[in-house]
Design an enzyme around this catalytic site. Structure first.
Site, PDB file in Angstrom:
ATOM      1  N   GLU A 151       0.773  -1.018  -5.102  1.00  0.00           N
ATOM      2  CA  GLU A 151      -0.423  -0.012  -5.327  1.00  0.00           C
ATOM      3  C   GLU A 151       0.303   1.439  -4.957  1.00  0.00           C
ATOM      4  O   GLU A 151       1.214   1.724  -3.865  1.00  0.00           O
ATOM      5  CB  GLU A 151      -1.164   0.080  -3.901  1.00  0.00           C
ATOM      6  CG  GLU A 151      -2.654   0.775  -4.563  1.00  0.00           C
ATOM      7  CD  GLU A 151      -2.663   1.740  -3.208  1.00  0.00           C
ATOM      8  OE1 GLU A 151      -3.624   2.649  -3.358  1.00  0.00           O
ATOM      9  OE2 GLU A 151      -2.005   2.546  -2.288  1.00  0.00           O
ATOM     10  N   HIS A 211       1.057  -1.379   0.357  1.00  0.00           N
ATOM     11  CA  HIS A 211       0.352  -0.257   0.131  1.00  0.00           C
ATOM     12  C   HIS A 211       0.859   1.368   0.077  1.00  0.00           C
ATOM     13  O   HIS A 211       1.424   1.406   1.039  1.00  0.00           O
ATOM     14  CB  HIS A 211      -0.701  -0.292   1.574  1.00  0.00           C
ATOM     15  CG  HIS A 211      -1.675   1.382   1.208  1.00  0.00           C
ATOM     16  ND1 HIS A 211      -1.740   1.680   2.148  1.00  0.00           N
ATOM     17  CD2 HIS A 211      -2.564   1.463   0.284  1.00  0.00           C
ATOM     18  CE1 HIS A 211      -3.349   3.192   2.565  1.00  0.00           C
ATOM     19  NE2 HIS A 211      -3.613   3.294   1.465  1.00  0.00           N
ATOM     20  N   ASP A 225      -0.681   6.241  -5.386  1.00  0.00           N
ATOM     21  CA  ASP A 225      -1.903   6.979  -5.717  1.00  0.00           C
ATOM     22  C   ASP A 225      -1.492   8.200  -6.687  1.00  0.00           C
ATOM     23  O   ASP A 225      -0.282   8.200  -6.732  1.00  0.00           O
ATOM     24  CB  ASP A 225      -2.397   7.667  -4.966  1.00  0.00           C
ATOM     25  CG  ASP A 225      -2.614   6.906  -3.704  1.00  0.00           C
ATOM     26  OD1 ASP A 225      -4.184   6.269  -3.478  1.00  0.00           O
ATOM     27  OD2 ASP A 225      -2.178   7.115  -2.790  1.00  0.00           O
ATOM     28  N   HIS A 230      -0.537  10.580  -2.120  1.00  0.00           N
ATOM     29  CA  HIS A 230      -2.333  10.529  -1.780  1.00  0.00           C
ATOM     30  C   HIS A 230      -3.148  11.881  -1.788  1.00  0.00           C
ATOM     31  O   HIS A 230      -4.380  11.593  -2.144  1.00  0.00           O
ATOM     32  CB  HIS A 230      -1.765   9.648  -0.722  1.00  0.00           C
ATOM     33  CG  HIS A 230      -3.509   8.806  -0.295  1.00  0.00           C
ATOM     34  ND1 HIS A 230      -4.060  10.191   0.660  1.00  0.00           N
ATOM     35  CD2 HIS A 230      -4.089   8.367  -0.394  1.00  0.00           C
ATOM     36  CE1 HIS A 230      -5.442  10.003   0.833  1.00  0.00           C
ATOM     37  NE2 HIS A 230      -4.867   8.506   0.279  1.00  0.00           N
ATOM     38  N   GLU A 257      -3.977   4.055  -8.328  1.00  0.00           N
ATOM     39  CA  GLU A 257      -4.916   4.409  -7.510  1.00  0.00           C
ATOM     40  C   GLU A 257      -5.654   5.740  -8.958  1.00  0.00           C
ATOM     41  O   GLU A 257      -4.584   7.014  -8.027  1.00  0.00           O
ATOM     42  CB  GLU A 257      -5.050   4.513  -6.234  1.00  0.00           C
ATOM     43  CG  GLU A 257      -6.651   4.904  -6.114  1.00  0.00           C
ATOM     44  CD  GLU A 257      -6.705   5.176  -4.687  1.00  0.00           C
ATOM     45  OE1 GLU A 257      -7.753   6.401  -4.259  1.00  0.00           O
ATOM     46  OE2 GLU A 257      -6.760   4.705  -3.446  1.00  0.00           O
TER      47      GLU A 257
END
Length: 603
Positions: A256, A229, A258, A271, A331
């Site tokens: 992962e 993450h 962002d 993020h 993401e």
């Protein structure tokens, strides 16, 4: 019960592979033979290019003319999912540790890096079978090793078959799977080849078949994959290159991050909508230029050790992940306009990574736009709660993964099997404790998004079902002790039996004490995840030389030894047996000698 797997029409996401929702651009379809070559023309086939050493077709086989260093030849076209088969024979080797095999991904001109599956002539060694990479620095990275059921040796044909799905591969030696990997380094355009080091080889009956991609969902009983993450954000500052690299090194199948776009339309990795929390700067990303954002220190807030880690662009992260074997879980932070979403997807496309990226978002409009703009890039839906009908929702957005919060999912664990049965993977977020990992694994989730990527990978290893292999030469002669090769993973203990009796596998088998004929070794591995076993059969072969060795080593009176050997040399096996009975050998040795003589005499 998880599912009847749905198979996507591009490379799989599971175990670091990517999936897509549209047909592959390759002309071949799953099951099509892309290459079939038996070298009957007497010349190198068109498109087969020697890149190191001298290669020719001789006697209906492809050969390298001398056992040089890293002799290589390339052929074929790029495939993501395939089975490559060939019959390979060592004609000569400079020593028994030399090797040869199939190159699975290489530039047509043979430049580094490349990935290979090779075997040694002494293939029963613990590293007799390998998956390995030749790196950009011209060094070796051996990712996985195992022992073969028997030695390839020299002058013996071995049927080699390697099945590849993205960065996942399995190695088959004469029809037996001996090794698997999830770390195969792939490129966007690599082709095939053969390679030999310190060995002169012959290659025949080459077949390359395009395969159906793997499903995105995990097999029944498999433990969840690891999703790092924001990178491995427990040990490095989130959404930095350091965190991404740490996640890759920790073995995370997915990393992962962002992404959102700056004022001038450059996708950057962060993020929050503002730069305030993780950098010394201030302001909304959408109001800042890429130059302003990427100049900011994104590491010092986490630890002085990471001072100087800048906010990366999406392109920098894509470059880092591309040859890693991991899949990027990207993401897209909402709200993003369609134009901004397009810029992010164009960055993925320009890096040739549509099959190594999974785009996810909470923003439903982002997903609609992504599906319209880049239908070849697979999508995941992020949810704070579980929908009343999660399957219908997932299908409505055309996603391959449904990723809710772990807390919400654990109130509806039945949703996992429903989604998996529809071919949709489940990857809950963000879970950092082992007790919840266990609950989610019991529910059957396909991957877990965590800040603690290394710990989850370690927990999974500790709970994975063990694997074990055992090998020994197929034929043993009385006078040649035979080593037993045992290899195990995820095991706390390994035991080996010979015909049901436990033995020490570190001690070579002594054929002088074994009955003639067939025997079986069984290795059993026990670990936190259960038990596994493997077997290897061999035969003790009887001949006159073996009887002579047994008699000579027994230490009986010289005149009796001479009498037995005289009868053996003359082929008088009945008289030799009578002399054995009179010689006073130990009972067990006498039994073995008499049985061997009876076999030699044909009784």
């Amino acid at each position: 019960m998880r599912r009847t797997p749905h198979r996507w029409t591009a490379a799989a996401l599971a175990l670091g592979l990517a999936a897509a929702l549209v047909p592959t651009l390759a002309a071949a379809a799953p099951g099509d033979v892309v290459v079939r070559e038996s070298f009957d023309s007497g010349a190198l086939p068109a498109g087969w290019t020697p890149v190191a050493g001298t290669w020719q077709v001789s006697g209906g086989k492809l050969t390298n003319t001398a056992p040089g260093t890293l002799s290589r030849i390339t052929f074929g076209t790029h495939l993501e999912d395939f089975r490559a088969e060939a019959t390979i024979r060592f004609d000569s080797v400079t020593n028994s540790s030399r090797w040869a095999g199939i190159v699975l991904d290489t530039a047509p001109g043979g430049a580094v890096p490349w990935s290979q599956a090779v075997m040694r002539s002494a293939s029963t060694a613990t590293n007799g079978i390998e998956f390995a990479q030749r790196t950009e620095a011209n060094t070796w990275n051996v990712t996985d090793t195992a022992a073969a059921p028997h030695d390839a040796g020299t002058g013996r044909d071995v049927r080699v078959a390697i099945e590849v799905h993205g960065s996942r591969a399995s190695w088959s030696f004469d029809g037996k799977t001996v090794l698997t990997t999830t770390k195969l380094r792939r490129s966007a355009s690599g082709v095939f080849g053969f390679i030999a080091d310190g060995a002169k080889i012959s290659v025949d009956d080459v077949v390359v078949t395009q395969l159906e991609p793997l499903p995105v969902t995990q097999p029944d009983g498999a433990l969840p994959l690891t999703v790092a993450h924001r990178g491995y954000s427990a040990v490095a500052p989130e959404n930095t290159l350091a965190a991404v690299e740490a996640g890759i090194r920790a073995g995370a199948e997915y990393v992962e991050i962002d992404a959102q776009t700056t004022r001038d339309g450059v996708p950057v990795v962060m993020h929050d909508n503002t730069v305030d929390r993780t950098t010394p700067g201030t302001g909304d990303i959408s109001t800042l230029t890429a130059a302003q954002v990427t100049a900011l220190d994104a590491g010092s807030w986490f630890s002085p050790a990471f001072a100087g880690q800048k906010v990366p662009t999406l392109g920098q992260v894509l470059d880092l992940v591309r040859t890693s074997g991991s899949t990027l879980l990207l993401e897209i932070k909402g709200p993003e306009t369609r134009a901004e979403t397009t810029r992010i997807l164009d960055e993925v496309r320009s890096h040739g990574m549509a099959r190594q990226v999974l785009v996810q978002s909470f923003d439903e409009q982002v997903l609609r736009d992504a599906r319209a703009v880049a239908p070849e890039i697979p999508l995941g839906l992020l949810r704070g709660a579980v929908d009343a009908d999660p399957v219908a929702t997932a299908k409505a957005f055309g996603v391959v993964t449904y990723n809710p919060s772990a807390a919400a999912l654990l109130t509806r664990p039945d949703a996992v099997s429903q989604l998996n049965s529809a071919g949709i993977a489940v990857m809950p977020y963000t879970v950092n404790d082992a007790a919840t990992w266990r609950k989610l694994a019991d529910a059957g989730v396909d991957a877990i998004i965590t800040d603690r990527a290394g710990e989850l990978a370690g927990w999974r290893s500790g709970h994975a079902a063990p694997s074990v292999s055992i090998s020994v030469p197929g034929e043993l002669r009385r006078f040649v002790p035979a080593p037993v090769a045992v290899s195990a993973r995820d095991a706390s203990s390994v035991s080996v039996t010979l015909d049901g009796t436990r033995i020490d596998p570190a001690v070579p088998l002594d054929p002088r004490s074994l009955a003639a004929g067939a025997h079986e070794l069984v290795a059993t591995a026990t670990g936190p995840g259960g038990t596994a076993s493997a077997s290897a059969k061999f035969e003790v072969v009887v001949d006159v030389t073996g009887v002579r060795v047994l008699v000579a080593e027994a230490g009986t009176r010289p005149e009796e030894t001479a009498t037995i050997l005289r009868h053996l040399d003359a082929g008088r096996f009945d008289q030799a047996a009578d002399a054995v009975r009179r010689a006073g050998f130990a009972p067990e040795l006498e039994r073995i000698l008499l049985a061997d003589l009876a076999l030699i005499a044909g009784r």
